[in-house]
Design a protein around this motif. Structure first.
Motif, short mmCIF file in Angstrom:
data_model
loop_
_atom_site.label_atom_id
_atom_site.label_comp_id
_atom_site.label_asym_id
_atom_site.label_seq_id
_atom_site.Cartn_x
_atom_site.Cartn_y
_atom_site.Cartn_z
N ARG A 160 17.72 -33.92 6.59
CA ARG A 160 19.16 -34.13 6.73
C ARG A 160 19.51 -35.59 7.02
N GLY A 250 17.18 -22.06 8.56
CA GLY A 250 17.44 -23.02 7.47
C GLY A 250 16.23 -23.07 6.55
N GLY A 287 16.77 -28.07 4.84
CA GLY A 287 16.87 -28.83 6.07
C GLY A 287 15.62 -29.58 6.47
#
Length: 325
Positions: A160, A250, A287
């Motif tokens: 991210r 995620g 992620g």
């Protein structure tokens, strides 16, 4: 009950996949690590060509509860030693009763005849891994004659933040293309040569390669093959554990294979593949990325991954015991 196993023990069968998954979940919650295994994963593994579940698996049962398990996996080659992999564990509620020791002794007895059928002329060793920070596990292996042989790092990369904007770097003379079905044999050949000088590595056969790619874990949209002067030189293969992604909330993309042929090392191809993969993964909303790497990789892999933003999350120690010299 299976002949040759103690009372309360029997081989693992497909019908045991549910209790086995529950046992592995309890072990993971107690010990940490990345071992998130579903009932579906275990059912699929019963077709593994390097395992003999009838003779090379054992479960310790307390009524309907699977208290411990052991499993040996043979290797495709013995060059020069046949290093059989042992996986096993005891439910946290059943520890301290000597079950781990008994499983290690069982594994040695089970591995010998399976080894002799394939590589009778070669030495036999057993390999098993455990967390480097688990004094109890290390002491258990030491007490049964195992010695620390190699460390492997589990590394993580947050996708991210910190990734460079724009396309991945272009290397002169290097073409990077998606890893499609028509190139999987090229990828296998690259993998086998790239890992040929790695500690503990064995050849991945066409059957094992196809089995992995058909498992449902392979993510072709994030996997790439690089060629230098028209010759396949590097490959990155991405997999995803649905169980792990669900637990962490995620998508985590795991990198089980990234390797460069020796003649193409030092050109930055692996770094370019990592950049391509991580950029595609971030664009798809993933992620994190994860991988395991030999802490003493002869190709300097740890430094490559650190430059790409990976950090060490945990370290596992492979313990080894020479059984038949």
């Amino acid at each position: 009950m299976t002949t040759g196993l103690p009372a309360g023990w029997r081989r693992l069968e497909p019908g045991d996949a549910g209790p086995w998954a529950e046992l592995l979940g309890a072990i993971q919650r107690a010990d940490g690590g990345w071992q998130y295994t579903t009932e579906h994963d275990l059912l699929a593994a019963f077709g593994h060509p390097q395992r003999d579940y009838a003779r090379g698996s054992a479960g310790i049962w307390d009524g309907g509860t699977l208290a411990g398990f052991g499993l040996v996996t043979l290797r495709t080659s013995a060059d020069p030693v046949h290093e059989v992999l042992y996986a096993g564990g005891v439910h946290p509620g059943y520890r301290g009763r000597g079950l781990g020791t008994r499983l290690l002794d069982w594994a040695q007895g089970a591995a010998i005849p399976l080894h002799q059928e394939r590589f009778a002329e070669r030495p036999l060793a057993l390999l098993a891994d455990c967390p480097s920070d688990s004094a109890a596990a290390m002491a258990l292996f030491a007490a049964r004659g195992y010695e620390p042989a190699r460390r492997f790092h589990g590394m993580l990369r947050d996708l991210r933040t910190g990734l460079p904007a724009g396309p991945a770097p272009v290397l002169p003379g290097v073409a990077i293309v998606p890893l499609t079905r028509d190139r999987i044999e090229d990828a296998r050949q690259v993998r086998n040569e790239a890992f040929g000088d790695n500690w503990g590595s064995a050849e991945t056969t066409a059957g094992l390669w196809a089995r992995f790619l058909d498992s449902g874990a392979w993510q072709p949209e994030f996997s790439f093959l690089a060629s230098a002067a028209g010759t396949p030189a590097d490959v990155i293969v991405i997999a995803e554990s649905a169980a792990r992604s669900r637990v962490i909330g995620g998508r985590d993309l795991h990198i089980p294979v990234i390797g460069t042929r020796r003649a193409s090392r030092g050109r930055g191809i692996a770094s370019a593949l990592l950049a391509r993969t991580m950029g595609a993964a971030r664009a798809a909303g993933c992620g994190s990325a994860s991988l395991e790497v030999d802490a003493d990789s002869p190709a300097g892999a740890v430094a490559v991954y650190q430059r790409a933003g990976f950090t060490v999350d945990h370290t596992m120690v492979f313990c080894r015991k020479l059984v038949l010299p």
